[in-house]
Design a protein around this motif. Structure first.
Motif, short mmCIF file in Angstrom:
data_model
loop_
_atom_site.label_atom_id
_atom_site.label_comp_id
_atom_site.label_asym_id
_atom_site.label_seq_id
_atom_site.Cartn_x
_atom_site.Cartn_y
_atom_site.Cartn_z
N ALA A 19 0.84 -1.18 0.00
CA ALA A 19 -0.12 -0.06 -0.14
C ALA A 19 1.02 1.27 0.12
O ALA A 19 0.59 2.21 -0.57
CB ALA A 19 -0.94 0.01 1.35
N ALA B 132 1.17 3.76 -3.57
CA ALA B 132 0.77 4.95 -3.28
C ALA B 132 1.92 5.95 -3.28
O ALA B 132 1.67 6.86 -4.54
CB ALA B 132 0.22 5.19 -1.89
N LEU C 172 -0.93 -1.88 -5.86
CA LEU C 172 -2.25 -1.67 -5.08
C LEU C 172 -3.05 -3.07 -5.27
O LEU C 172 -3.59 -3.28 -4.45
CB LEU C 172 -2.90 -0.45 -5.43
#
Length: 154
Positions: free
Chosen positions: A102, A106, A127
């Motif tokens: 994650a 990101a 993701l």
């Protein structure tokens, strides 16, 4: 198809909630795809021109989590097959890898320009792999909860 893949001890600890081999192999496949996309993008476009912050930034930022996940998940597949893959181990492993994916996904998407050359592209399979590890983590939590309910009833 994979119902006989996990060891008997692993199947007993997962108490019919799910087949951990299915999720491990799914996560392993997604990790391999993520690794291929990451290496391809880093070898071609990340190092090109103004989109790179400094030499090697893309490699050092995007590569550690998929490599670590590949090794750890491959070991867990072997453990699931020949020994005991405990749901608590699966919960901790999937939590750590999901958080790693994650954050890395990101940051990868946020750091690179969208309109130039696609250096952000490895963030998308990262993701997706985060989502897979999160689902696997929820099944591990269900197996732990089922074990606690079973031990209380005995």
């Amino acid at each position: 198809m994979l119902s006989s893949f996990p060891s008997t001890r692993t199947q007993n600890h997962w108490r019919g909630t799910t087949n951990p081999a299915f999720w491990l192999l799914l996560c392993l496949t997604s990790t391999i795809v993520t690794l291929i996309v990451t290496i391809t993008i880093n070898a071609t476009v990340v190092q090109d021109g103004s989109n790179d912050y400094s030499y090697g930034t893309g490699w050092t930022m995007m590569l550690p989590i998929p490599v670590f996940a590949l090794v750890w998940t491959a070991i867990d597949v072997v453990v699931c097959r020949f020994a005991l893959l405990h749901p608590i181990h699966a919960l901790v492993m999937s939590l750590l890898l999901a958080l790693g994916y994650a954050v890395t996904g990101a940051i990868t998407i946020a750091m690179y320009e969208w309109d130039t050359d696609g250096s952000w592209a490895p963030g998308v399979p990262m993701l997706f792999t985060f989502w897979l590890y999160t689902v696997y983590m929820s099944y591990a939590a269900r197996a732990i909860h089922a074990g606690k309910k079973m031990s209380k009833s005995n």
